[in-house]
Design an enzyme around this catalytic site. Sequence first.
Site, PDB file in Angstrom:
ATOM      1  N   ASP A 379       0.891  -1.142   0.000  1.00 57.78           N
ATOM      2  CA  ASP A 379       0.000   0.000   0.000  1.00 57.78           C
ATOM      3  C   ASP A 379       0.930   1.192   0.000  1.00 57.78           C
ATOM      4  O   ASP A 379       1.903   1.246   0.757  1.00 57.78           O
ATOM      5  CB  ASP A 379      -0.916   0.009   1.218  1.00 57.78           C
ATOM      6  N   PHE A 460       3.088   6.980 -13.229  1.00 62.31           N
ATOM      7  CA  PHE A 460       1.635   6.946 -13.031  1.00 62.31           C
ATOM      8  C   PHE A 460       1.291   7.772 -11.794  1.00 62.31           C
ATOM      9  O   PHE A 460       2.182   8.349 -11.154  1.00 62.31           O
ATOM     10  CB  PHE A 460       1.135   5.498 -12.889  1.00 62.31           C
ATOM     11  N   TYR A 462       0.701  10.302  -9.087  1.00 64.37           N
ATOM     12  CA  TYR A 462       1.125  11.698  -8.871  1.00 64.37           C
ATOM     13  C   TYR A 462       2.518  11.985  -9.420  1.00 64.37           C
ATOM     14  O   TYR A 462       3.095  13.033  -9.127  1.00 64.37           O
ATOM     15  CB  TYR A 462       1.115  12.007  -7.363  1.00 64.37           C
ATOM     16  N   ASP A 463       3.092  11.058 -10.193  1.00 64.89           N
ATOM     17  CA  ASP A 463       4.476  11.200 -10.662  1.00 64.89           C
ATOM     18  C   ASP A 463       4.792  12.549 -11.323  1.00 64.89           C
ATOM     19  O   ASP A 463       5.851  13.120 -11.064  1.00 64.89           O
ATOM     20  CB  ASP A 463       4.834  10.050 -11.616  1.00 64.89           C
TER      21      ASP A 463
HETATM   22  P1  ITT Z   1      -3.594  -1.809  -5.640  1.00 68.06           P
HETATM   23  O1  ITT Z   1      -4.280  -1.420  -4.350  1.00 68.06           O
HETATM   24  O2  ITT Z   1      -4.409  -2.693  -6.496  1.00 68.06           O
HETATM   25  O3  ITT Z   1      -2.212  -2.302  -5.414  1.00 68.06           O
HETATM   26  P2  ITT Z   1      -3.641   0.990  -6.127  1.00 68.06           P
HETATM   27  O4  ITT Z   1      -3.268   1.861  -7.287  1.00 68.06           O
HETATM   28  O5  ITT Z   1      -5.036   1.145  -5.572  1.00 68.06           O
HETATM   29  O6  ITT Z   1      -3.383  -0.503  -6.524  1.00 68.06           O
HETATM   30  P3  ITT Z   1      -2.675   1.845  -3.586  1.00 68.06           P
HETATM   31  O7  ITT Z   1      -3.917   1.489  -2.882  1.00 68.06           O
HETATM   32  O8  ITT Z   1      -1.382   1.499  -2.961  1.00 68.06           O
HETATM   33  O9  ITT Z   1      -2.584   1.212  -5.028  1.00 68.06           O
HETATM   34  O10 ITT Z   1      -2.791   3.391  -3.930  1.00 68.06           O
HETATM   35  C1  ITT Z   1      -1.687   4.064  -4.184  1.00 68.06           C
HETATM   36  C2  ITT Z   1      -1.978   5.299  -4.948  1.00 68.06           C
HETATM   37  O11 ITT Z   1      -0.926   6.169  -4.583  1.00 68.06           O
HETATM   38  C3  ITT Z   1      -1.821   5.043  -6.445  1.00 68.06           C
HETATM   39  O12 ITT Z   1      -3.020   4.782  -7.095  1.00 68.06           O
HETATM   40  C4  ITT Z   1      -1.219   6.375  -6.897  1.00 68.06           C
HETATM   41  O13 ITT Z   1      -2.207   7.326  -7.083  1.00 68.06           O
HETATM   42  C5  ITT Z   1      -0.369   6.747  -5.699  1.00 68.06           C
HETATM   43  N1  ITT Z   1       0.995   6.199  -5.876  1.00 68.06           N
HETATM   44  C6  ITT Z   1       1.554   5.160  -5.259  1.00 68.06           C
HETATM   45  N2  ITT Z   1       2.805   4.936  -5.692  1.00 68.06           N
HETATM   46  C7  ITT Z   1       3.035   5.849  -6.628  1.00 68.06           C
HETATM   47  C8  ITT Z   1       4.126   6.134  -7.472  1.00 68.06           C
HETATM   48  O14 ITT Z   1       5.218   5.412  -7.478  1.00 68.06           O
HETATM   49  N3  ITT Z   1       3.998   7.140  -8.309  1.00 68.06           N
HETATM   50  C9  ITT Z   1       2.903   7.888  -8.341  1.00 68.06           C
HETATM   51  N4  ITT Z   1       1.823   7.679  -7.611  1.00 68.06           N
HETATM   52  C10 ITT Z   1       1.876   6.669  -6.749  1.00 68.06           C
END
Ligand code: ITT
Length: 504
Positions: A379, A460, A462-463
């Site tokens: 997460d 992807f 907020y990158d």
């Molecule tokens: P899963 O739960 O299916 O793994 P998710 O996209 O919902 O996928 P998270 O619950 O961990 O993943 O949410 C993380 C969010 O945080 C993700 O959708 C992005 O908006 C942001 N995020 C996480 N890591 C990131 C990264 O490396 N670069 C940019 N945004 C990121």
Amino acid sequence: MQPQLPTFARNFWQEARDYVFITFALIIYATGLTCFLLPYEITTGGFTGVASIIYYITHFEVQNTYLLINIIFLVAAVIELGWKFCIKTIYAVLMLSFILWAMQRIIEMQPGVEPGHLPKVLSDRTLSCIIGGIFEGVALAMCFLNNGSTGGTDIIAAIVNKYKNLSLGNVILICDIIVISSSYFVFRDEADSLQRVILGYITLSISSVTLDYVMNRRRQSVQFMIFSRNYSKIADAINATGRGVTVIDGTGWYTKTERKVLVCLAKRSESINIFRMIKSIDPYAFMSMGNVLGVYGEGFDKIKAKSNSDKRTIVFATNNAHKLEEVRQILGDQFEVRSLDDIGCHRDIPETGSTFRENALQKAQFVKTYYGFDCFADDSGLECDALGGAPGVLSARYADGKGHDNEANMRKLLDALNGNENRKADFRTVIAFVTDDSVHYFEGTVDGKILAERRGEGGFGYDPLFLPDGYDQTFAEMSAEQKNGISHRAQAVAKFAAFLTKKN
Ligand code: ITT
């Protein structure tokens, strides 16, 4: 749904049932051996074969040799495979030794029977070998179907199978051929020495054909296709027995009307019940029933094919294709990382925790519980100083509470920070790794700041807004390799990989 017993009670009855059936199987096995094979000096495979050869030469009773050899191999098996695998085998070995002993004593009590000499039940040796083979096949099938084994070469097979990718069947076959062939040397001075070896092979073949037949018959499944106006009642009735049903839309071409078709996979033994139910609900239902070669999945067989690679297989519980790609790149090819799609999990895994840890654990635990694989989940999210750590665990669904609209999320973040001098932020990842008996966590953080405008097309989430400290490119401007060299996820995955490598 049928009323269900609590899990521990179900497990207890299941285990007790297994032991009762294994004991029955061993009685059948011992009868085949003492009544139809030993008196005719026919050698079968396995440790009983070795014990029989020693019996023919020395009259040392089979159960003694059988027990001695098994004890040696069982010690090795407990060390290599653990108690859990061996407990039923230990029971079977001790029980079979006892039954063989008891059966010989009972036979000796019959009038005219000399101690140490088993009388011939039939005058025809070939007929005896056929019956002996059938008894052995039925007994082995009953044992296997109730999660047991008769010890013997099964133990060697299981140990060899742990290290080499030889199938259990092949290992057992090779051992059996060696044992039966060696009986030639015991009887080489007798006129029918070759015939005895051939009878041994015939017994082995008959027992394996019988074994396959009984196992397949028990496992045989059928597929119903049911066409009925009362389809919903029928589907409910089938569901109530614990079997699943799929409703497919169809069109009756003659009448050009919409029709619902029910498809149901069931065990052959359940088919009579299903027929009765359908007949009582709709006597005019149109239906077909066909044999299916195999059904794999919940309520049926488990897929037992071994992975072609020796790599450890772990599932990454994510629906985010970008994350999956990143993690696969970071872990390289030392592990086989399967996605949720690869294991056929298309469910929406709940993420209701209030911390990264809780959410990561929830996702990984879900897969471990429902699919059985060792699994990790991460997460991750963005934490902004000026927003008290928001969006944090809500990063994916910051804008609308539902999730994954990156544009809307960035817009909301820019609005929230509008005019704010403090642009400090960090990306954080927590990985939870769940195995049969443990849970481990791995964390990674990268500090940076939120720009006033998006820059870059890669990555992807907020990158495009995140500029890591010490760099002049946002995550979205970096190549995948550059981002994976420093990112929060890369740090957590590197710790996870180091842990896995140490454990392997
Ligand atoms: P899963 O739960 O299916 O793994 P998710 O996209 O919902 O996928 P998270 O619950 O961990 O993943 O949410 C993380 C969010 O945080 C993700 O959708 C992005 O908006 C942001 N995020 C996480 N890591 C990131 C990264 O490396 N670069 C940019 N945004 C990121």
